[in-house]
Design an enzyme around this catalytic site. Sequence first.
Site, PDB file in Angstrom:
ATOM      1  N   HIS A  44     -99.465 107.245  11.263  1.00  0.00           N
ATOM      2  CA  HIS A  44    -100.369 108.254  10.695  1.00  0.00           C
ATOM      3  C   HIS A  44    -100.314 109.576  11.463  1.00  0.00           C
ATOM      4  O   HIS A  44    -100.552 110.639  10.890  1.00  0.00           O
ATOM      5  CB  HIS A  44    -101.800 107.718  10.684  1.00  0.00           C
ATOM      6  CG  HIS A  44    -102.009 106.646   9.653  1.00  0.00           C
ATOM      7  ND1 HIS A  44    -102.223 106.920   8.331  1.00  0.00           N
ATOM      8  CD2 HIS A  44    -102.002 105.284   9.762  1.00  0.00           C
ATOM      9  CE1 HIS A  44    -102.364 105.791   7.653  1.00  0.00           C
ATOM     10  NE2 HIS A  44    -102.228 104.771   8.500  1.00  0.00           N
TER      11      HIS A  44
ATOM     12  N   GLU B 215    -103.075 113.451   0.821  1.00  0.00           N
ATOM     13  CA  GLU B 215    -101.900 114.328   0.778  1.00  0.00           C
ATOM     14  C   GLU B 215    -101.931 115.266  -0.408  1.00  0.00           C
ATOM     15  O   GLU B 215    -100.918 115.877  -0.760  1.00  0.00           O
ATOM     16  CB  GLU B 215    -100.614 113.486   0.733  1.00  0.00           C
ATOM     17  CG  GLU B 215    -100.370 112.737  -0.560  1.00  0.00           C
ATOM     18  CD  GLU B 215    -101.065 111.387  -0.656  1.00  0.00           C
ATOM     19  OE1 GLU B 215    -100.630 110.557  -1.462  1.00  0.00           O
ATOM     20  OE2 GLU B 215    -102.041 111.164   0.087  1.00  0.00           O
TER      21      GLU B 215
ATOM     22  N   ASP C 206     -99.067 117.436  -4.749  1.00  0.00           N
ATOM     23  CA  ASP C 206     -99.095 116.095  -4.154  1.00  0.00           C
ATOM     24  C   ASP C 206     -97.785 115.867  -3.417  1.00  0.00           C
ATOM     25  O   ASP C 206     -96.693 115.983  -4.002  1.00  0.00           O
ATOM     26  CB  ASP C 206     -99.294 115.029  -5.232  1.00  0.00           C
ATOM     27  CG  ASP C 206     -99.455 113.640  -4.637  1.00  0.00           C
ATOM     28  OD1 ASP C 206     -98.426 112.985  -4.399  1.00  0.00           O
ATOM     29  OD2 ASP C 206    -100.603 113.216  -4.410  1.00  0.00           O
TER      30      ASP C 206
END
Length: 385
Positions: A276, A306, A263
């Site tokens: 973004h 992610e 992560d």
Amino acid sequence: MSYLADVLWHRLAGPMPGELDKSELGYLFLPNRHMPLLMRRRATMIVNRVRMFAFLFAVLTPLWSAIDFVVFPPSLWVTLALMRLFASAAFATLLICYRPSGNLFDAYRAIAVLFAIPTAFYVASHTVLRTYQLSELSAAIGAGYAFLPFVLLAGLSVFPLTLIENVLISSPILLAQALAGYLSWSTLNWPSFAGSFWLLVLITGVSIIAGMSQLTFMTALVRQSVRDPLTGAFSRGSGEEMLELQLGIANRNQGSITVAFIDVDHFKSINDRFGHEAGDKVLITLATHITAALRRVDVLVRWGGEEFVVIMPNTDLAEARTAIERLCRLGLGAGPDGTPVTASIGLAERRTDSTGDWKALIEKADQRMYHAKHNGRDQVCFGAC
């Protein structure tokens, strides 16, 4: 040598632009180059089409006995009818006993049996028919039996097969045709036989091209369906399929398999501060760095947002820890402001964590990833960390 390879590639890829990558050219020739998901889906398609043919032949093979009854002597009709019943029963058995398993060797066995049944029937019927003196209509119907190899080799075109697979399957049928000619040596019309054999070879060539074209199209479809369009990593759906496949192999062999749940740290703040598009570039760079550091057998999956998962077959916890820590030292790229991108990572291994279920393995790695995140991020958590 590289120039010749490029010329060959452009010649082959010219009629099918966008369907095949240069790295996938070997897929058309040898099956051992295929990625596991392509093997699995191709095996399923082959068995499904084998069963379709088996059903068709199981129904149609005995029905032709009605024609034989009208034109052939009773003794010949009985012999051929019994042979047809045996062949029909064999086709029915193939239909009932084989189910798609995703195993390529099961698919090979299924297609070998499918082609062996009519090939044996062709040789046996040819042997029986040549012992009878047939005339007019019965001779014409008897000659129709000679078309069976043509039907078989034309049917080969519906299977997505490599060049070597096509050659191995078609060769026994061509040899059976040559054997039938040898058995009729004394009465054979050689010009006619040579012409029909040459036509059989041409049909084989066309079927091989058709089968390889199907494989090309299937490769393109699998590639598009299994990859995440942004990062190029495997999509979550295909990753779950890979996990199930690889964990099944590990369970059967009592082997090791480790998954790493990754992560990206502070990813939300990157999107909030830089947008973004900048976040997408971070993910693309991270996936590129991870892929470059992995072995060929390892698989990178974009699990969502992610989050990424790395599947490492035949890798115990110590080996996985070494590999992941080396990956972190090499770096995962840089953010829009130039600061290094870091990640919280959790590891789980089949034997260490005593689980044979891929969902439980992922859940364990996910829990350890959260533990790493709560402990300060930018670290690898494993075991009882």
